[in-house]
Design a protein around this motif. Sequence first.
Motif, PDB file in Angstrom:
ATOM      1  N   VAL A 156       0.843  -1.207   0.000  1.00  0.00           N
ATOM      2  CA  VAL A 156       0.000   0.000   0.000  1.00  0.00           C
ATOM      3  C   VAL A 156       0.873   1.251   0.000  1.00  0.00           C
ATOM      4  N   PHE A 157       1.959   1.214   0.793  1.00  0.00           N
ATOM      5  CA  PHE A 157       2.868   2.370   0.862  1.00  0.00           C
ATOM      6  C   PHE A 157       3.450   2.692  -0.517  1.00  0.00           C
ATOM      7  N   PHE A 158       3.891   1.668  -1.234  1.00  0.00           N
ATOM      8  CA  PHE A 158       4.486   1.902  -2.554  1.00  0.00           C
ATOM      9  C   PHE A 158       3.441   2.380  -3.567  1.00  0.00           C
ATOM     10  N   LEU A 159       2.204   1.900  -3.431  1.00  0.00           N
ATOM     11  CA  LEU A 159       1.131   2.425  -4.280  1.00  0.00           C
ATOM     12  C   LEU A 159       0.902   3.908  -3.987  1.00  0.00           C
ATOM     13  N   ALA A 160       0.892   4.255  -2.699  1.00  0.00           N
ATOM     14  CA  ALA A 160       0.705   5.659  -2.316  1.00  0.00           C
ATOM     15  C   ALA A 160       1.854   6.520  -2.834  1.00  0.00           C
ATOM     16  N   TYR A 161       3.061   5.968  -2.813  1.00  0.00           N
ATOM     17  CA  TYR A 161       4.232   6.711  -3.280  1.00  0.00           C
ATOM     18  C   TYR A 161       4.092   7.103  -4.756  1.00  0.00           C
ATOM     19  N   ILE A 436       5.446  -3.666  -5.772  1.00  0.00           N
ATOM     20  CA  ILE A 436       6.601  -2.857  -5.353  1.00  0.00           C
ATOM     21  C   ILE A 436       7.560  -2.651  -6.527  1.00  0.00           C
ATOM     22  N   VAL A 437       7.833  -3.732  -7.258  1.00  0.00           N
ATOM     23  CA  VAL A 437       8.712  -3.628  -8.441  1.00  0.00           C
ATOM     24  C   VAL A 437       8.107  -2.658  -9.454  1.00  0.00           C
ATOM     25  N   GLY A 438       6.790  -2.762  -9.657  1.00  0.00           N
ATOM     26  CA  GLY A 438       6.111  -1.857 -10.587  1.00  0.00           C
ATOM     27  C   GLY A 438       6.210  -0.409 -10.152  1.00  0.00           C
ATOM     28  N   ALA A 439       6.057  -0.161  -8.846  1.00  0.00           N
ATOM     29  CA  ALA A 439       6.158   1.211  -8.332  1.00  0.00           C
ATOM     30  C   ALA A 439       7.566   1.763  -8.513  1.00  0.00           C
ATOM     31  N   VAL A 440       8.558   0.913  -8.284  1.00  0.00           N
ATOM     32  CA  VAL A 440       9.956   1.340  -8.430  1.00  0.00           C
ATOM     33  C   VAL A 440      10.252   1.699  -9.883  1.00  0.00           C
ATOM     34  N   SER A 441       9.802   0.856 -10.821  1.00  0.00           N
ATOM     35  CA  SER A 441      10.077   1.130 -12.237  1.00  0.00           C
ATOM     36  C   SER A 441       9.267   2.312 -12.757  1.00  0.00           C
ATOM     37  N   LEU A 442       8.050   2.494 -12.256  1.00  0.00           N
ATOM     38  CA  LEU A 442       7.175   3.576 -12.721  1.00  0.00           C
ATOM     39  C   LEU A 442       7.656   4.941 -12.247  1.00  0.00           C
ATOM     40  N   THR A 443       8.245   4.985 -11.050  1.00  0.00           N
ATOM     41  CA  THR A 443       8.653   6.270 -10.453  1.00  0.00           C
ATOM     42  C   THR A 443      10.147   6.542 -10.555  1.00  0.00           C
ATOM     43  N   GLY A 444      10.916   5.514 -10.957  1.00  0.00           N
ATOM     44  CA  GLY A 444      12.374   5.689 -10.993  1.00  0.00           C
ATOM     45  C   GLY A 444      13.005   5.650  -9.620  1.00  0.00           C
TER      46      GLY A 444
END
Length: 654
Positions: A156-161, A436-444
Amino acid sequence: MGAEKTATKKLDTTIKEKPAFVEELWKDRKEQWNGPRIFVLIISLLAIGLSIFHIYTAGFGTLSSWQQRSVHVLWAILLIFLLFPFKKGKKFGLIDILVVLLTLVTAFYMITGAEAIQSRQGNINNSDVIFGTIFIALVLEATRRTNGILMSAIGVFFLAYIFLGRYFPGALAHPGVRYEKMVDHMFNGTLGIFSAPIYVSSTVLILFVIFGSFLMKSGGGQFFTNFAFGLFGNKTGGPALSAVGSSALVATITGNGAANAAITGSFTIPLMKKLGYSKRFSAAVEAVASQGGQIMPPIMGASVFIMAETVGIPYIKLALYALIPAIIYFFIAGMVVYFHAKRLEMAGIPKEQLPDLKQIILKQSYLFLPILLIIGLMIYGYSPMKSGFYAILATVILSWIRKATRMNLLDILAALENGARSALIVIAACATAGIIVGAVSLTGLGITFSRFVIDVAGGQMLLLLLLVAVASIIMGMGMPTVSAYVILSVLGAPALIDLGVNIVAAHMFVFYFGVLSGLTPPVAITAYTTAGIAGANPTKTAFYAIKIGLGGFFIPFLFVYNPELLLQGGDTARISIALLSAFLSCMFFAGALENYFLGKLGIVKRLLMFASAILLVTPGIWGDLIGLATAIFLIIWQKKFTAFVAEDSQKMSG
C-alpha cells in the motif's frame, strides 16, 4: 532392566506428515467451516488442480506470459480466500463469501478477455480500470491474510508513493502518476504485478515447492534426518550437530525456516534437552540451522530462481557461486556447537541408539537422486522448469523401490495438495512484490534510492554495507525470504553495485540479510517457533540464536571484500588461499565466541583469537600472514597451557 531397554532403544527420527486429504483435511478444517464436507473436498480438488496445472505446463508448454501469470495468481488467491478467513482464527463468514465471489467474477473477466486486455496496454478502458483496481485490492488482501499486515502495508505504501511522490523530500520526490497509468502498469502488462517475481513464481518456484512436497512425502525428509544423525550423532555435541545437519538438508526442500523448524525441531529439540542441553541452546541451534537452510544450494528457498532472472546468470551457476558461503555458514554453526559441547564436556548419543549409517545409505540413498537429477539436467542445459518436471516424476518412480517409501494414489494426491497449499504464502508475497517492483520502475525510485543511500554513506563502502545490511534485516522481518529478496534486489543491491560491488556479491549480500532477519528480534519468526517447541523464552532464544549464527552476519561482508569466496574475480590459487583463510577464520571465530579452543580461553586469548579471525579474511596477503602467525602463536600457547593444567591436575589428584 528398564535402563538397559532405554540404552538400546533406537532413536526415532521419522518425520510423520499428516496427509491433508478428504478425512484428514476435514479434521483440520471442521472448526473453520460450518458447511458440508463438499466444500472441503472442493478446496482440496482446487489445490490439487493448481499443482497439476503447473506440472502439466512445465512438461508440455506454458500459456502466453500474461495468461500463465494471471491464471497462477487468480487460482492461488481463490484458494487463499477459501482457506484463510477474513479474521484469523474465525470461521468462514459473509465477508469471505463476498470476496470469493468477487474473485470469481474478476477471474472470469481476466481469463475470457486475456488477449483483449493485453492489446489495450497503454490505452486501457474503464472496465480495465475497474477490474484492475479490484485485482490489486484482492492481491493486497490475500497477502494480508497469508503474510500478515506488514507485507500488505508495504505494498500500500508503494502504491501511495506513486501518487504522492511530490510530497517526499529531496531525491526521493517525483511528479506523481495518473491513476489510469498506474493501473495500466500494474495490471495490463508484465511490468507490475505480473513482473519478474510472478514470472518466476508461476514457472519455477511453485514447481520446486511441489517437488519438495513430493520428496518429503516419499521419505526424503526422513532420509536426510537419519543420515545426519547416523553421521554426527555419536560425536561430541552429536545431537546438536545432527540438528544442524538435518535441518540444513530439510530446509533446502521446504524453503521456509519457520516451517522447517516446526518439522525437524519437533524431535531434535526434545532430544537435545533430554541429553542435557539447555532449552535456550536447543531452540537456538535448531533456529540457526533451519533458517540457514535457505542459503544452501541447490534450492535456496527458491529465491535463487528470482535472483537468476534478476541478474541474468543461469540458475546452476548462481547455485555454484552460493555453495562456499553456505558451507562456511554451517561450518561456523557446527564449530560453535562442537566447542560448546567440549567446554561443557557433553558426550554424543550412544551408537546403539542411532540409525545405522551404512544401512541408511544402502536402503535410502536413492531418495537423494531426484536432487542430483535436477542439478545434472540443468548442467546439461535443461531449463529449471523442465528439470523440476522430470524430478517430480523421478521422485514418484523412485519411491516405488521400497515398500516403506512407496507412494500410492492418495499419497500422490496429498503431495499435490500440500505442494499447492505450501506455495500460497509465497505466491501472494510475490504478487505484492510485483506491485513494489512496478512502483519502483514507474517512479524511478531504484535509481534515486541508490543515490540517496550512497550520499548518506558518504561514498564509504563499509558504511554503505552496514546501512544496507540493517535495512535488509528490517525489510525482511516477518516476510518470506522470496518477497524480502525481491524488495531488496530493487532497492539495496543497485546501491552496492553503483559503488563497485560485484553484481553477484551485491545480490547475495541483500539475500543473506533477508534470510537472517528470521533470527533477529523483534520479529524473529524462526527463533520464536523453536522457542515455543523448547518451552524457552522467545526473546532470549532469538538473541542466543544470533550468537550461534553470528558468523552468518559476517559472511556477506567477507564475500563482498573477497569475491573469490563466490568463485568470482580470481584464479585457482587466489580462490584456494581465500578458502583456506576463510575456514581458518571461521574456526577461530567460533572458538572465540564459545570461549574454547583446545581448552578454555582467557580474555587475552579470546581477544587475540577474534583478531586472528578478522585478519585472516582482511583483503591482502599481509592480513593473511599476520592472522596466520597470530593463530599459530595461539595454538602453541594454548597447547602448552592445556598440557600444564592437565599435568597439574594429575599431580593434585596423585
